[in-house]
Each structure stands twice: as structure tokens, then as C-alpha cells.
Design an enzyme around this catalytic site. Sequence first.
Site, mmCIF file in Angstrom:
data_model
loop_
_atom_site.group_PDB
_atom_site.id
_atom_site.type_symbol
_atom_site.label_atom_id
_atom_site.label_comp_id
_atom_site.label_asym_id
_atom_site.label_seq_id
_atom_site.Cartn_x
_atom_site.Cartn_y
_atom_site.Cartn_z
ATOM 1 N N THR A 1 -39.884 19.146 -1.984
ATOM 2 C CA THR A 1 -40.396 18.472 -0.785
ATOM 3 C C THR A 1 -39.634 17.179 -0.489
ATOM 4 O OG1 THR A 1 -42.541 19.408 -1.227
ATOM 5 C CG2 THR A 1 -42.554 17.555 0.241
ATOM 6 N N THR A 11 -41.659 20.367 3.560
ATOM 7 C CA THR A 11 -41.424 21.093 2.303
ATOM 8 C C THR A 11 -41.029 22.546 2.536
ATOM 9 O OG1 THR A 11 -42.473 21.628 0.183
ATOM 10 C CG2 THR A 11 -43.852 21.842 2.120
ATOM 11 N N GLU A 19 -44.557 28.838 -0.081
ATOM 12 C CA GLU A 19 -45.735 27.964 -0.024
ATOM 13 C C GLU A 19 -47.016 28.658 -0.461
ATOM 14 O OE1 GLU A 19 -45.836 24.210 0.044
ATOM 15 O OE2 GLU A 19 -44.290 24.996 1.374
ATOM 16 N N ASP A 63 -49.025 27.966 -3.531
ATOM 17 C CA ASP A 63 -49.956 26.823 -3.640
ATOM 18 C C ASP A 63 -51.414 27.273 -3.631
ATOM 19 O OD1 ASP A 63 -48.104 24.856 -3.962
ATOM 20 O OD2 ASP A 63 -48.337 23.953 -1.993
ATOM 21 N N SER A 85 -52.566 21.767 0.029
ATOM 22 C CA SER A 85 -51.389 20.951 -0.270
ATOM 23 C C SER A 85 -51.800 19.660 -0.948
ATOM 24 C CB SER A 85 -50.662 20.639 1.034
ATOM 25 O OG SER A 85 -49.629 19.711 0.825
ATOM 26 N N SER A 86 -50.801 19.032 -1.572
ATOM 27 C CA SER A 86 -50.991 17.672 -2.105
ATOM 28 C C SER A 86 -50.225 16.645 -1.285
ATOM 29 C CB SER A 86 -50.492 17.605 -3.551
ATOM 30 O OG SER A 86 -51.209 18.489 -4.362
ATOM 31 N N GLY A 125 -43.108 15.828 -4.587
ATOM 32 C CA GLY A 125 -43.467 15.920 -6.004
ATOM 33 C C GLY A 125 -44.665 16.778 -6.319
ATOM 34 N N GLY A 126 -44.970 17.784 -5.493
ATOM 35 C CA GLY A 126 -46.106 18.652 -5.813
ATOM 36 C C GLY A 126 -47.372 17.818 -5.940
HETATM 37 N N1 GLU Z 1 -46.158 22.681 -1.959
HETATM 38 C C1 GLU Z 1 -46.521 21.369 -2.411
HETATM 39 C C2 GLU Z 1 -47.708 20.835 -1.641
HETATM 40 O O1 GLU Z 1 -47.849 21.132 -0.483
HETATM 41 C C3 GLU Z 1 -45.427 20.420 -2.235
HETATM 42 C C4 GLU Z 1 -44.257 20.901 -2.972
HETATM 43 C C5 GLU Z 1 -43.694 19.898 -3.836
HETATM 44 O O2 GLU Z 1 -43.635 18.732 -3.490
HETATM 45 O O3 GLU Z 1 -43.244 20.293 -4.877
HETATM 46 O O4 GLU Z 1 -48.451 20.104 -2.179
#
Ligand code: GLU
Length: 613
Positions: A425, A443, A464, A467, A491-492, A512-513
Site C-alpha cells: 500500500t 493499495t 484485496e 482481507d 481494511s486497516s 502497512g496492512g
Molecule cells: N489490504 C490492506 C488493508 O486494506 C492494506 C494492504 C497493506 O497495506 O498491506 O488494510
Amino acid sequence: MSPQRSRTILAAGLVGALATSLSLVAPSSALAGGGHHGGGHRAQLPKVPTMTGYGGAVASVDRDASQAGIDVLRRGGNAADAAIATAAMLGVVEPYTSGIGGGGFFVWRDGRTGRVTTIDGREAAPASFTDKAFIDPATGTPLPFTTAVNSGLSVGVPGTPALWQRVLDRHGTKRLGSLLEPAERKAVEGIVVDQSFHDLTAENEARFATFPETSRVFLRDGKAPAVGSRWNNPDIARAYREIRLHGVDSIYHGALGRALVAEARNPSAKDGVSVPKGQITMADLAAYRALDRQPTHARYRGLDVYGMGVPSSGGIAVGEILNLLEAYDQRTGRDLSEVSDAEYLHRFSEASATAFADRNRWVGDVPGVPTRELLSQGFANERACTFSESTALPRPVPFGSPDGAYAACAPAAGSTPAAPDGRSTTSLSVSDRWGNVVSFTTTIEQYGGSGITVPGWGFLLNNELTDFNFAPLAPGVPDPNLPGPGKRPRSSMSPTIILRDGQPYLSVGSPGGATIITTVAQVITEYLDRDKALVDAIAAPRLSSRNGTENAEQALLSSPEGAALRAQGHVLALQDPIGNAVAIRLLGHGKAEAAAETTRRGGGSAMVVRPTR
Ligand code: GLU
């Protein structure tokens, strides 16, 4: 400490950093390759992690991308226009973190109305997707995470093109076509491969090699292109041209969409390899909409913190962390600005774990998410009652009941473990001279998304849908983040805008997930409560406590604070780096400071239209 006081102190502390950045501004005659960004022969700005001045600001992870935004601002475009130009450039020069095959969330503070609004461009599941989509029918158990990642099955309907168009329809002044042009030129011209691009490609060599088209576009003779070599992608230039000429309809109804659907449904893997097929159809593409959403809102230190609501958990979790930190202040009688670094990190860890417990239980793309209650101070005060100044709570911390009826201390309600998550992302922040402010996180999920490139069009498809939780996280506990038809995975991502007395104050975001939530909350508190200049708040060693997993960067692990945390029962595991943050602080009277990473992933790029000392 009040924001006002911190602002005064920090302004003084910035002089050194600014002097450094300004001395690096090269004269235009010395800038090789100048004028490639549609900015005529204007000077290109240097790659520095902080810059202050007037006329608007852009912070992103990449110099070309920030420059693309600055060029738009210089030509009279507003922050929405500049954000799209920056994002389009990132889709070319940072193809593993975002692009037209992915999605994102856009938070906007409007200079005219003063309101904060958001747009949800999250990828959506196909209409055929069920809660068993990731269950292997042969075994009745969830697919291995990596099998699902590298597959057509995890490809959600891309939201980014629709998001870009909606942002411009709602807030922009330029046409999408003109904003894509510099990125299209850059794709043909190519980039000089730096260490970070090389390393990310090298990490992905094996999985990219699974897909011949991905190998052809991103590898050179099966290897990551060498540092210092030129890498270009005429295919993505072709895709941008297609969108320039035919609009985003070419994704949702046209040639790009047909190619995308064909590839996701039947990924062309190398001989002998078969990967799960996708379910996405042209009807799914046609049904997709980027959606206006209410922002989340929390009060912190007298400021108004706005973030992204469902289907992101970012705004809710960041806001709950901040509310919990205020609750700890009250419980202990000691303000976060007064405690030691170790005490600060302990409080931050406890607040983060607690907020993750609640988001895992309550937040997903389902009706009736109790957003307002999760963000209420009453809920946070109840949740804070188990906080100890000397000992870490056992993990996992149980979730709470955001039911509107809060006692001094409610019984623990149950718990859920953490789910796996990506680390990719990118985020960008933009401001302009009209008081508009953007925080935009975008992302394709993992670095390199699904690993699948749309043949002939040079862009990676997202993964995606991984997630979603593949199966309920805990037996007997409702899971709001199971797959479902048309559903958007939780999402985060936490693009955040903070106002002070209605005026723009701060824009923050990070990749960063799940660590996005903790990184954004940490940057905010390091800046507001820990007396750091913005660039130092971003550079500070990170801790990411997610109610089960607690990661720390090396600098923190080996510090006295790391030892103090372990002594309190925190179980720290190395993750380095955590996040890649950007921010802009608005200083009033049209002045802004852009800030980015100093060293993580090679450092980010902060720019303003007219730098000052
Ligand atoms: N898919 C993750 C989210 O939407 C973000 C992906 C990432 O930053 O690694 O939270």
C-alpha cells in the site's frame, strides 16, 4: 501539552531540518530530465523528507509522484487534482503498492465548506462470492493464505479508477485525462531502478515468475532489474492512454475490463502450475461504484480527528486508540505528555491491543456496525478500566460491548485472534492554497498484489479479497468480515485529517496492512503529545501492538524502552520497517509543512510549491 504549545516548540525545532532541505534545492539548469512532468521548464524539487512553504504541499513516498502533484498545484489545480496526479504517478513508479488494478480511500477537507467527507473506492467481491469462497471444497478447510494471494480468486473489482473519477467529479477542477499524462510519459521514459524498487522486485521474483506476463513486464531475464538500470512499462502507458481517451468506462465496461476479467477468471500461469480461478465478471465491473461515506470522528486533545469508516476499520480503531489514551490520562492522573518514553509506549500498546479486539469483533462491511459507540469516550472509559501502569494485559485482550450503557468496568465479552494481513500500500497527503486538504491511502493489498498482470496492459491485479477472514476467527463469535456477495473486505487503511477549531491542522497516512492503524496513531501521538517535530514523529521507532502480535522495529527492540516493555510482559517480535508514513501540517496563513520518512524504504518525498525558510 496543548497542540498550541507543541506547535510553537516544534516550529523552532524545525529550522535545522528546513535549512538542510532548502540547501538541496537545485537550480533548474542543474536538473537533468527537468520538464518531464507537464510542468514546462520549471524547477524540479529535491527528494527530502521535510519542506515548508506556501502554495500547497504534497507528501508521498516517491519524488516523481510528489513532483507530479506539485506541478498540478503550480498550474492552478487544487488538492484533489494534485492527489490524483500523484496517485497516477505512483501507479507507474510504485507499481507493487497501488495502481488501477486496486482500490483505496480518500479523505477530503473542503476549503469552501470546511466539511470533511470521504470516498470509498474499496475493491468489491463478485456477486457470486459466498462465505465459503476461500474454503477448499475437497477438504472443507480454508485455503492456505499464500495460495489465495497468488490467485484469480482474490481479485476484487478494482475501485481505484472509479475513485479517481469520483474525486474529480466531486472536488476537482481538471480532467482525469490531463492528470494521467505525466504518468503516461513517465511509464514510457522509465525510472532509474533504486535499491527499494530492486529489493521489492527481488523479493517477488519467484511468485512473479509464476505468471509469464508479470515476468515479462517486471523482471529482466527472470531477475529483478539491477539498481541503476532503467525500467519502463510501455504497457501501463497504453492503459493510461486508453483511460485518457475513453474514460474509466474502459475498465468498467470496455477493453481494459474485458482483459482484466479474462485474466482473473483464468490466470495464465507458467506450465505445470495451476492457481485458483477468479469469479469476477463484466457484470461485477458494471455494478461497481465508488461511494461517498460519512467520515469517522473522534475528539482528541480538543482537536477533531476525521478518518475512514466502514469498510475500513482505520478511522474507528485510530479514534478508539486516541480515546483510550485520554481515558488512561484520567485514570492515572498523568497526561501522556508527562510520562517517560517507556510509559508512553506501554500505554500506546495497551490502547492498540484493546482497539484491535473491538475492531475484530465489531467492524466489517455489514449493516449496523456500532461506529458511534466504538468512538464514544464512554466506551473508551469503560474499556480502560483494566489498564495497569505496570503490567501488560494478557493477550488477546477481550472485546467490549459498545452498547451505549457503560459501567465503571464491564465483564470481558470474549475474544478473537488476529488474522493474517499484507504489508503493502501507499499513502499521500496534499494541501492547496484554498484550504483543501487530502489524505489518500491506496493499495493493491500485497506487494505486487495477486502477482497477476493484465496481458498487454502492464498493471497488476489486486488480491484485496484476502482481507476477508476465510473462516470465522473464533467459534461461536459472529465475524463481520467473512466473504459475501458484492461485499468489500475490511481494511486497516487510515487516511486521517485533523482539524483545530474547524481549521485544517494535520493530514496523516501510511501503508502497512494492519500496522497502518498503529503507525497513524503513533505519528499523531508522537507529534501531539511527545514534543516531536512532525518529521521526527514519523521517524520515531515504531511499535505495533495488535492484540496477539506485538511488533517493534529493531531500534526499539534493542533500546531501554524495549527492555522496559518486555519487563512489563509485552512479547515483542521484530518487524522492520513498520509503515511508510507521510503527513502535512497546516500552519495557518497558507503555510504548510510536508513531511515523510527519513530512512524507511529509502525515505519519502515532501514538497511545497514555494519553499521558505
Ligand atoms: N489490504 C490492506 C488493508 O486494506 C492494506 C494492504 C497493506 O497495506 O498491506 O488494510
